[in-house]
Every structure is written in C-alpha cells, then in structure tokens.
Design an enzyme around this catalytic site. Structure first.
Site, PDB file in Angstrom:
ATOM      1  N   GLY A 121      -2.925  10.331 -10.503  1.00 20.99           N
ATOM      2  CA  GLY A 121      -1.770   9.980 -11.312  1.00 20.99           C
ATOM      3  C   GLY A 121      -2.075   8.780 -12.179  1.00 20.99           C
ATOM      4  N   LYS A 149      15.432   1.646  -0.727  1.00 20.02           N
ATOM      5  CA  LYS A 149      15.752   0.503  -1.605  1.00 20.02           C
ATOM      6  C   LYS A 149      16.060   0.984  -3.017  1.00 20.02           C
ATOM      7  CE  LYS A 149      11.518   0.284  -3.776  1.00 20.02           C
ATOM      8  NZ  LYS A 149      11.198   0.187  -5.210  1.00 20.02           N
TER       9      LYS A 149
END
Length: 368
Positions: A34, A218
C-alpha cells in the site's frame, strides 16, 4: 464470543517452539503493501530507522511507482515538504514478487481492499505488521485484521502497529511514537525494530487485540468529535474524549479482555485518541457530514463527502461506526455504551448531531 481470539492463541502456541527471532539476523527485507499516505509515511520511518535494509513499497498505479523511484517522493499522498525517499526504498507494481522476497510485510491498504489483497499473496513464514484500522463484523463479535491474517496463513506471525501519527509529520521526520501489539514478545520486538529510531519511539505490548481494537474504536470517537464540533465547543470535545476513552476500553475488554494500560498508558490509546479527535481526517469528515444539507442516504453522503474532501483517500471511521452500532444491537449493549451508540445514531440512523453531546449529559438518576 472469543472464538477468533482463541483460535489465534491456539495457532500461536502450536508453533511457538519453532519460532526464531529476526532480531539477531541481517537487516530485514521489508515490503509495504500500500502506497497511500500512512503506508508511504511509515516506509519513510522504516527507511530512516533501517538504512541498510531493503524497503519496497507496492503501489497499484504506475505513476506512483515512477514518481517514488525517479523523483523520490509521492506527491499524490504525501505533502510537498516530505523528506525524499532514501536510496534503500524502491517502489513496484509486482505485489506477489515483492512479498515473496520479504521477511516482514507491512499491510497498509484500506480495510475494504484487504481481503482481495490477501488473496494475491502468501504470508506464511513471515512477520505481518498491520497498519489497517478496521475489523470485520461477525455475528455478535468482530474479527480483527491480525486474526483474519493468521486464520488464512497458519505460519504467519501477525502483529499491529498503532499510534498518534499524522502522516505529514511522519513524512517530515518529526518525532512521533506508536505501539506494537503482538501475542508474544519476540514478534513485538521484531516489528518494533523495523521502525524504532530516535525520531520514532516504539512501545511494545502483548495485547494485540487491545491495540487493534483501540485503533478501530478511536476512529468512531473521532466522528463524535466532528459531530460535537458542529454544535458545541472545545469543552464538549474534552468531555467526549474522556467518555470515549472509557467506553472504547470497556467495549474492547468485553470483546477480548483488552488491558487497561494499552488504552490509558500506551501511545495507541490516549495519545492517539487525543490526536485523532483534534486533527484527524475523520473529525473533519464528520463535521462536514453534520453541516451537509443534502437529503440522501447516509452511505451515499459519507462516500460523496469523502471523495470531495480527500481526493480518493479511503477513511475507515464511518465504516467503524456502522460496525460498532450493529455490534451493540446484536449484543444488547447500547445502554452500556451511550456515547458510541449516539455516534452510530448520528452517522447512520438520522439522529441530529447534538445527540452526541446529549449522551454526555447527566442522566436523570444522577441529576436528582
């Protein structure tokens, strides 16, 4: 409830005696799967920390590969003032070949593309480090990225890295820190060694699921921060961070016995939550969502705003909010997690943004 977790532990125990550490071996051969913002920035971190190592970056686009290899930059995903990629970094479009040559594979693709990416590579015999902040929903539970990796590749040692890391700051070589979560100290040390330097502090914990779930959850709180910013001020955001930290730890503890220290003391916990809720892209996206007046389905609105604001970058935050809401429904836990439930309500069920602030207010039993 913890079937995937127990499978991963069983697989780890079965091959524990055969494990050898790379910490005393030659410099690692590392491939980043990636070439987006975070993957490219962390490749720079690794290249600085391991100047003698071979660092490869796999990208889908020829243009990105050519720019990294010739101009030593990634203008599509990193800021103009990024440090140049050192000479030990090479980009390639050959995914299977790059992974075959590596002993450490860093997974840095968006979560929605992870499954198809794993189908094209073999991670057996390698250390896999997940930077992916997503999880897969299963009935009444979740499967984390590392759990999915080890279920597919029985001889892979999977771990996760997470922390308060804005990619632009990483690309400029500014100080940062992160946590590596693994099932054993050897794997954690092997992964930390790839990145650790005076400019990048790496904390290690044997609470892999805690690190992964903290990274996923989160991002849900970050959406709440954006919703709150649209209707309230910084005091409400501070209250949201406090309540959010308590709730995401409680949920991770119910799912995987996540350790309190991972959330309250490690970089992947409180530090990352503070940064994400104040400077993260999910917060920006959520505030735009709250202020957008177009009448359209939630998934269409999220996708449209993501494309408008971030030029094709994929954010996991809004997907995570859907996953958490569905999980709370399936387990009957919405009442135990009022803030997370309210964020899901705004993100996916048409509730007004002020519902997030209302979830922070004293309940009747406490206000009498």
């Amino acid at each position: 409830m913890r079937y995937c977790w127990m499978l991963a532990l069983t697989a780890r125990a079965a091959r524990g005696l055969a494990r050898t550490s790379a910490t005393t071996a030659c410099p690692p051969n590392v491939v980043f799967v990636g070439a987006g913002s975070f993957g490219s920035a962390m490749a720079l971190v690794a290249a600085r920390a391991q100047p003698d190592a071979s660092i490869k970056i796999w990208a889908r686009r020829d243009a990105v590969v050519d720019e990294i290899n010739t101009k030593r930059r990634n203008g599509r995903y990193l800021p103009e003032d990024q440090d140049p990629f050192p000479s030990n970094v090479e980009a390639t479009t050959d995914l299977s070949g790059a992974v075959a040559d590596a002993n450490i594979v860093v997974l840095a693709v968006p979560g929605e593309f992870l499954g198809t990416t794993l189908e094209q590579i073999n991670l057996d015999g390698k250390v896999a480090i997940s930077l992916v902040k997503s999880a897969r929903q299963i009935q009444g539970d979740v499967a984390t990225v590392c759990e999915d990796v080890e279920a597919r590749f029985k001889a892979c040692r999977a771990c996760a890295l997470s922390g308060p890391n804005i990619y632009g700051s990483l690309a400029r070589g500014e100080f940062a820190e992160a946590t590596v979560g693994a099932l054993d100290a050897t794997t954690a040390a092997d992964a930390a060694r790839v990145f650790a330097s005076p400019a990048f502090r790496v904390d290690t914990v044997e609470d892999r699921a805690g690190v992964e779930l903290c990274g996923v959850l989160k991002n849900v709180v970050a959406l709440g921060s954006g919703f709150a910013d649209a209707v309230a001020g910084p005091n409400a955001r501070a209250a949201l961070i406090r309540a959010g930290l308590v709730e995401i730890h409680a949920l991770a503890s119910r799912l995987r016995d996540a350790e309190r220290a991972t959330f309250f003391e490690s970089p992947c916990g409180l530090g990352d939550l503070v940064l994400t809720t104040s400077s993260g892209r999910g917060r920006v996206l959520a505030k735009a969502f709250a202020n957008d007046s177009v009448d359209e389905p939630a998934d269409a609105k999220w996708a449209r705003l993501e494309a408008e604001l971030f030029d094709g970058m994929k954010l996991p935050d809004w997907h995570a909010a859907q996953l958490v809401g569905d999980l709370l429904d399936q387990r009957g836990w919405r009442g135990a997690f009022p803030l997370l439930a309210s964020i899901n309500d705004v993100a996916w069920r048409g509730a007004v943004p002020s519902a997030v602030v209302d979830a922070l207010r004293p309940q009747p039993a406490f206000s009498r």
